[in-house]
Write a protein that holds these residues in place. Structure first.
Motif, PDB file in Angstrom:
ATOM      1  N   GLY A 401     -28.589 -18.123  -9.341  1.00 38.14           N
ATOM      2  CA  GLY A 401     -27.728 -17.648  -8.065  1.00 38.14           C
ATOM      3  C   GLY A 401     -28.371 -17.795  -6.817  1.00 38.14           C
ATOM      4  N   GLU A 402     -29.498 -18.303  -6.691  1.00 39.15           N
ATOM      5  CA  GLU A 402     -29.795 -18.626  -5.400  1.00 39.15           C
ATOM      6  C   GLU A 402     -29.275 -19.471  -4.642  1.00 39.15           C
ATOM      7  N   VAL A 403     -29.235 -19.385  -3.165  1.00 37.93           N
ATOM      8  CA  VAL A 403     -28.541 -20.458  -2.245  1.00 37.93           C
ATOM      9  C   VAL A 403     -29.631 -21.181  -1.720  1.00 37.93           C
ATOM     10  N   ARG A 404     -29.820 -22.330  -2.218  1.00 39.24           N
ATOM     11  CA  ARG A 404     -31.100 -23.196  -1.746  1.00 39.24           C
ATOM     12  C   ARG A 404     -30.800 -24.188  -0.358  1.00 39.24           C
ATOM     13  N   ALA A 405     -31.696 -24.671   0.060  1.00 32.85           N
ATOM     14  CA  ALA A 405     -31.536 -25.210   1.355  1.00 32.85           C
ATOM     15  C   ALA A 405     -31.306 -26.629   1.363  1.00 32.85           C
ATOM     16  N   LYS A 418     -17.890 -28.000  16.877  1.00 34.37           N
ATOM     17  CA  LYS A 418     -16.964 -28.813  17.411  1.00 34.37           C
ATOM     18  C   LYS A 418     -15.589 -28.821  17.205  1.00 34.37           C
ATOM     19  N   LEU A 419     -15.580 -28.352  15.948  1.00 35.29           N
ATOM     20  CA  LEU A 419     -14.044 -28.241  15.498  1.00 35.29           C
ATOM     21  C   LEU A 419     -13.561 -26.913  15.384  1.00 35.29           C
ATOM     22  N   GLY A 420     -14.579 -25.940  16.216  1.00 38.40           N
ATOM     23  CA  GLY A 420     -13.763 -24.551  16.605  1.00 38.40           C
ATOM     24  C   GLY A 420     -14.103 -23.516  15.488  1.00 38.40           C
ATOM     25  N   PHE A 421     -14.677 -23.759  14.472  1.00 37.17           N
ATOM     26  CA  PHE A 421     -15.387 -22.579  13.499  1.00 37.17           C
ATOM     27  C   PHE A 421     -16.241 -21.760  14.308  1.00 37.17           C
ATOM     28  N   LYS A 422     -16.186 -20.381  14.074  1.00 35.96           N
ATOM     29  CA  LYS A 422     -16.770 -19.306  14.637  1.00 35.96           C
ATOM     30  C   LYS A 422     -17.943 -18.883  14.075  1.00 35.96           C
ATOM     31  N   THR A 423     -18.092 -18.830  12.442  1.00 34.73           N
ATOM     32  CA  THR A 423     -19.114 -18.360  11.727  1.00 34.73           C
ATOM     33  C   THR A 423     -19.354 -19.498  10.804  1.00 34.73           C
ATOM     34  N   CYS A 424     -20.723 -19.374  10.567  1.00 38.93           N
ATOM     35  CA  CYS A 424     -21.325 -20.474   9.487  1.00 38.93           C
ATOM     36  C   CYS A 424     -22.259 -19.615   8.653  1.00 38.93           C
ATOM     37  N   ILE A 425     -21.777 -19.774   7.170  1.00 37.70           N
ATOM     38  CA  ILE A 425     -22.637 -19.113   6.234  1.00 37.70           C
ATOM     39  C   ILE A 425     -23.636 -20.342   5.428  1.00 37.70           C
ATOM     40  N   LEU A 426     -24.721 -20.266   5.555  1.00 33.25           N
ATOM     41  CA  LEU A 426     -25.621 -21.536   5.226  1.00 33.25           C
ATOM     42  C   LEU A 426     -27.029 -20.550   4.421  1.00 33.25           C
ATOM     43  N   PRO A 427     -27.694 -21.459   3.809  1.00 35.53           N
ATOM     44  CA  PRO A 427     -28.788 -21.066   3.143  1.00 35.53           C
ATOM     45  C   PRO A 427     -29.917 -20.304   4.235  1.00 35.53           C
ATOM     46  N   LYS A 428     -30.448 -19.110   3.614  1.00 37.53           N
ATOM     47  CA  LYS A 428     -31.186 -18.307   4.511  1.00 37.53           C
ATOM     48  C   LYS A 428     -32.384 -19.285   5.026  1.00 37.53           C
ATOM     49  N   VAL A 429     -32.987 -19.942   4.189  1.00 39.10           N
ATOM     50  CA  VAL A 429     -34.003 -20.605   4.311  1.00 39.10           C
ATOM     51  C   VAL A 429     -33.868 -21.845   5.229  1.00 39.10           C
ATOM     52  N   SER A 430     -32.601 -22.170   5.673  1.00 42.91           N
ATOM     53  CA  SER A 430     -32.480 -23.451   6.516  1.00 42.91           C
ATOM     54  C   SER A 430     -32.425 -22.756   7.968  1.00 42.91           C
ATOM     55  N   ILE A 431     -32.173 -21.502   8.054  1.00 40.45           N
ATOM     56  CA  ILE A 431     -31.894 -20.869   9.491  1.00 40.45           C
ATOM     57  C   ILE A 431     -33.038 -21.284  10.505  1.00 40.45           C
ATOM     58  N   PRO A 432     -34.553 -21.144   9.805  1.00 40.88           N
ATOM     59  CA  PRO A 432     -35.653 -21.476  10.855  1.00 40.88           C
ATOM     60  C   PRO A 432     -35.362 -22.997  11.272  1.00 40.88           C
ATOM     61  N   GLY A 433     -34.968 -23.935  10.817  1.00 39.74           N
ATOM     62  CA  GLY A 433     -34.893 -25.149  11.340  1.00 39.74           C
ATOM     63  C   GLY A 433     -33.759 -25.539  12.376  1.00 39.74           C
ATOM     64  N   LEU A 434     -32.815 -24.496  12.483  1.00 38.17           N
ATOM     65  CA  LEU A 434     -31.793 -24.883  13.548  1.00 38.17           C
ATOM     66  C   LEU A 434     -32.495 -24.693  14.840  1.00 38.17           C
ATOM     67  N   THR A 435     -31.901 -25.589  15.867  1.00 44.98           N
ATOM     68  CA  THR A 435     -32.367 -25.681  17.127  1.00 44.98           C
ATOM     69  C   THR A 435     -31.179 -25.220  18.311  1.00 44.98           C
ATOM     70  N   ASP A 436     -30.117 -25.367  17.875  1.00 46.22           N
ATOM     71  CA  ASP A 436     -28.957 -25.006  18.781  1.00 46.22           C
ATOM     72  C   ASP A 436     -27.824 -24.237  17.869  1.00 46.22           C
ATOM     73  N   THR A 437     -27.599 -23.021  18.321  1.00 47.41           N
ATOM     74  CA  THR A 437     -26.697 -22.093  17.626  1.00 47.41           C
ATOM     75  C   THR A 437     -25.637 -21.555  18.475  1.00 47.41           C
ATOM     76  N   LYS A 438     -25.690 -22.105  19.973  1.00 48.98           N
ATOM     77  CA  LYS A 438     -24.860 -21.512  20.900  1.00 48.98           C
ATOM     78  C   LYS A 438     -23.423 -21.685  20.494  1.00 48.98           C
ATOM     79  N   GLY A 439     -22.511 -20.479  20.470  1.00 50.94           N
ATOM     80  CA  GLY A 439     -21.176 -20.553  20.240  1.00 50.94           C
ATOM     81  C   GLY A 439     -20.634 -20.535  18.818  1.00 50.94           C
TER      82      GLY A 439
END
Length: 455
Positions: A401-405, A418-439
């Motif tokens: 039941g774990e959500v993997r990277a 770019k297509l207008g989505f406001k919320t993104c649900i993704l694996p928790k372990v992938s968050i440190p690799g994000l560099t641009d989450t503005k908007g």
């Protein structure tokens, strides 16, 4: 020259294995009932012929002495096709284009000829249509340059003579199943004819530095008709996919010696021919329902391109002893696995329910990153609660039941924003690799339970 002697041999239609007798199972590829009988004429051995345009002198070359010219690829005028080819056409390459009848293979190649003929000499050889029929199809596409020449012929020997005389830079063969060699007594389209004609076309391409596109018909199983060795001989294999009654077409590279095989090109069939779809995500999300349960948007990667797709699920109580499960656009076994994870890890009683999963738009996706989208769609339909249309999700789901990277998380987030989505649900372990989450709001989920609560 000694007179030829006719012999009967058996060829495997899958791999080209040759045998003197019929066998139920091919020793080469282990396929069943693939042997076909063909009568061949053995000729006396003679002098070895050199490749067309080649020299009689045999010599080797040191790898350090070989000069690779930079920027030698030719642009087709279609950015989607250039992407699939790895950046353009490589001179001297042999490209096989396969697809169902009526899908648009000839139309695509005729449009490519129109673009290339503006600067190059192009020869279009057809074994299925007359000159007048090709002209009628060309008038629907637009104006053509005189650099495009047409030739209707099925004899391999005459095709070789014309190519050696005209010396075009690009040649189109439509189709390889209609071409035959007089040196082979078998019928056109047979295993031996396809193998022989493709081998001679390969010699022409390499010996004269001519790029050759050959069209191949496909069988009911969706593979190119003829021996499997045909796909091994060519440099690039492209499959044109899609429902011929729908407007979209997908060009997928399954083999490419000069580029990636993970890229796809998306086209739309219009009255004037095929048009590129530069933003497939927006195209696939057209008509998405609002406020309906069982619908969620997920992000999948095709090569270096993120594509947003709508995943639909319908879960309802079954009236039969064995519930019915159906999947369109993805792997049914994967859907059954994810339903078992939902029942075990999220406490949803799905064992007595029918389940139908569909990826809207007709595209097929098998990347594990859409697992979270399938799980969310199933949970939404089971609880009959709609998911906010501005939410997007992606992530691989494990048996615990774990959500993997997943890879390329930043590119997926950027495409969603770019297509207008406001919320993104993704694996928790992938968050440190994000560099641009503005908007866009980023929510990390470690398990499917956390993801369902956020939905």
């Amino acid at each position: 020259m000694a007179k030829g002697k006719k012999v009967t041999v058996y060829f495997c239609q899958s791999c080209g294995y040759e045998s003197s007798k019929w066998m139920g199972q091919c020793p080469g590829c282990r396929e069943w009932n693939t042997f076909v009988e063909e009568a061949l004429e053995k000729k006396a051995a003679g002098k070895i012929k050199s490749a067309p345009g080649g020299k009689e002198e045999l010599k080797t070359a040191r790898i350090s002495e070989i000069d690779i010219q930079s920027g030698t690829r030719m642009q087709t005028g279609f950015g989607e096709l250039d992407r699939v080819l790895g950046g353009g056409i490589v001179p001297g390459s042999l490209v096989l284009v396969g697809g169902d009848p009526g899908i648009g293979k000839s139309t695509l190649l005729l449009q490519v000829c129109r673009n290339l003929a503006e600067t190059l000499e192009v020869l279009y050889i057809s074994g299925e249509e007359s000159l007048q029929q090709i002209k009628m199809r060309a008038q629907r596409i637009g104006q053509f340059s005189d650099n495009l020449q047409l030739f209707c012929e099925t004899g391999m020997e005459r095709i070789e003579q014309v190519v050696e005389r005209q010396k075009p830079q690009v040649v189109i063969i439509d189709s390889i199943q209609t071409i035959y060699s007089e040196e082979i007594s078998a019928a056109p389209g047979s295993v031996s004819q396809v193998r022989e004609t493709t081998g001679r076309l390969l010699q022409i391409a390499k010996g004269m530095e001519i790029t050759i596109f050959i069209v191949g018909h496909v069988t009911k199983e969706g593979v190119v008709a003829g021996p499997r060795v045909l796909e091994h001989m060519v440099d690039t294999v492209l499959y044109f996919e899609g429902d011929r009654h729908a407007s979209y077409r997908i060009l997928r590279g399954v083999k490419n010696r000069f580029g990636s095989t993970n890229e796809i090109g998306v086209f739309e069939m219009r009255e004037e021919g095929l048009a590129e779809v530069k933003n497939p995500s927006e195209f696939m999300l057209n008509g998405k329902p609002q406020g309906a349960s069982g619908s969620v948007v997920a992000c999948s990667m095709e090569g270096t391109r993120p594509i947003l797709v709508e995943i639909q699920a319908l879960v309802c109580h079954s009236n039969f002893g064995i519930p019915r499960r159906t999947a369109a656009g993805t792997d049914l076994n994967r859907v059954n696995l994810l339903m078992a994870v939902l029942e075990k890890r999220a406490g949803m009683s799905l064992s007595a329910c029918d389940a139908y999963v569909n990826i809207a738009g007709g595209i097929r996706m098998n990347e594990p990153a859409i697992d979270l989208g399938i799980v969310m769609a199933l949970a939404s339909s089971f609880r009959d609660k709609a998911i906010d249309e501005k939410i997007i999700c992606f992530g691989e789901v494990g048996l615990s039941g774990e959500v993997r990277a997943v890879q390329m998380a930043q590119q997926r987030v950027t495409e969603a924003r770019k297509l207008g989505f406001k919320t993104c649900i993704l694996p928790k372990v992938s968050i440190p690799g994000l560099t641009d989450t503005k908007g866009i709001k980023i929510i990390g989920a470690g398990t499917i339970g956390e993801a369902i609560r956020q939905m």
